[in-house]
Design an enzyme around this catalytic site. Structure first.
Site, short mmCIF file in Angstrom:
data_model
loop_
_atom_site.label_atom_id
_atom_site.label_comp_id
_atom_site.label_asym_id
_atom_site.label_seq_id
_atom_site.Cartn_x
_atom_site.Cartn_y
_atom_site.Cartn_z
N GLY A 48 35.31 14.01 71.78
CA GLY A 48 36.70 14.29 72.13
C GLY A 48 37.61 13.30 71.42
O GLY A 48 37.15 12.25 70.96
N GLN A 53 44.93 8.33 69.66
CA GLN A 53 43.85 7.55 69.04
C GLN A 53 43.98 7.52 67.51
O GLN A 53 43.37 6.67 66.86
CB GLN A 53 42.47 8.08 69.45
CG GLN A 53 42.16 7.83 70.93
CD GLN A 53 40.80 8.37 71.31
OE1 GLN A 53 40.67 9.56 71.58
NE2 GLN A 53 39.79 7.52 71.32
N CYS A 115 33.94 5.32 74.18
CA CYS A 115 35.24 5.71 73.64
C CYS A 115 35.33 5.24 72.20
O CYS A 115 34.98 4.10 71.90
CB CYS A 115 36.37 5.07 74.47
SG CYS A 115 38.01 5.52 73.90
N LEU A 116 35.80 6.11 71.33
CA LEU A 116 35.93 5.75 69.91
C LEU A 116 36.91 4.59 69.71
O LEU A 116 36.85 3.91 68.71
CB LEU A 116 36.36 6.97 69.09
CG LEU A 116 35.33 8.12 69.09
CD1 LEU A 116 35.91 9.35 68.39
CD2 LEU A 116 34.02 7.70 68.45
O1 GNR Z 1 32.71 10.44 72.07
C1 GNR Z 1 33.01 10.26 73.25
N1 GNR Z 1 32.05 10.33 74.20
C2 GNR Z 1 32.29 10.35 75.55
C3 GNR Z 1 31.23 10.16 76.41
C4 GNR Z 1 31.42 10.18 77.78
C5 GNR Z 1 32.67 10.39 78.29
C6 GNR Z 1 33.75 10.58 77.44
C7 GNR Z 1 33.57 10.55 76.09
S1 GNR Z 1 34.91 10.80 75.02
C8 GNR Z 1 34.40 9.91 73.62
C9 GNR Z 1 35.37 10.10 72.47
C10 GNR Z 1 36.69 9.47 72.83
O2 GNR Z 1 36.91 8.29 72.77
N2 GNR Z 1 37.62 10.26 73.27
O3 GNR Z 1 38.80 9.77 73.65
NI NI Z 2 38.34 7.76 74.38
#
Ligand code: GNR
Ligand code: NI
Length: 190
Positions: A48, A53, A115-116
């Site tokens: 996601g 971001q 989260c990225l």
């Molecule tokens: O890649 C993502 N993996 C994830 C794993 C568990 C719950 C949420 C996420 S979202 C994250 C990508 C991201 O930072 N989206 O904002």
């Molecule tokens: Ni995130």
């Protein structure tokens, strides 16, 4: 299409409350931004991404849970210099513009989130197990859908980004401090 830079903590822009996409903004610029968001998310192996971001404070999310494809051969991959294989996945790209969460369940579920924008840090977060989301597509048409499982968790994680909130903000002060310390250490070692 272009891969854009992903903002990381402690970039203050990640705390921005994002603005709605206005009726006159459903145009080709919006399509380019969303194409770039998908390309950036896939390149980073994320499921996601919220527009903030990549530095754009608009209420836009892209999600692709990329379910495993049992009929396809596993993929050999050597990004970051080390070889590994992973199961092939089916692309299921989804776009949510001006999303709203309508009725979060009282029942919670726990997922290990990452989260990225908080690279290489993972922690359990409790969130409503199901919710209904209302959003607009690229043509401005409205949709409503009930979500559960990983999709419900992911959309809530992404909705948080639109309010300037990160998953580590859901942790205790101690756990959040520990996560940020670990991230500093990982960066120094890199
Ligand atoms: O890649 C993502 N993996 C994830 C794993 C568990 C719950 C949420 C996420 S979202 C994250 C990508 C991201 O930072 N989206 O904002
Ligand atoms: Ni995130």
């Amino acid at each position: 299409m272009a891969i854009r830079e992903i903002l990381e903590v402690p970039d203050p822009r990640l705390k921005t409350v994002s603005e709605p996409v206005n009726a006159d903004e459903f145009n080709d610029d919006l399509r380019v931004l969303i194409d770039d968001m998908f390309e950036t998310m896939y390149a980073a192996h994320g499921i996601g991404l919220a527009a903030i971001q990549v530095g754009v404070p608009k209420r836009i999310l892209v999600i692709d849970l990329q379910p495993e494809d049992p009929d396809a051969e596993p993929i050999e991959c050597d990004h970051d210099g080390h070889k590994h294989t992973h199961p092939a996945t089916k692309k299921e790209p989804r776009v949510f513009i001006n999303p709203e969460i309508l009725d979060p369940a009282e029942e919670l579920s726990t997922y290990q989130e990452g989260c990225l924008s908080v690279p290489d840090i993972y922690a359990d977060v409790d969130r409503p197990a199901t919710c209904t989301v209302r959003w607009q597509d690229l043509d401005g048409n409205e949709h409503t859908e009930a979500l559960e499982g990983m999709m419900a968790t992911c959309i809530q994680h992404e909705m948080d980004h639109l309010e300037g909130v990160l998953f580590i903000d859901h942790l205790s002060r101690l756990k959040k401090q520990m996560a940020l310390k670990k991230l500093k250490k990982l960066r120094l070692a890199a």
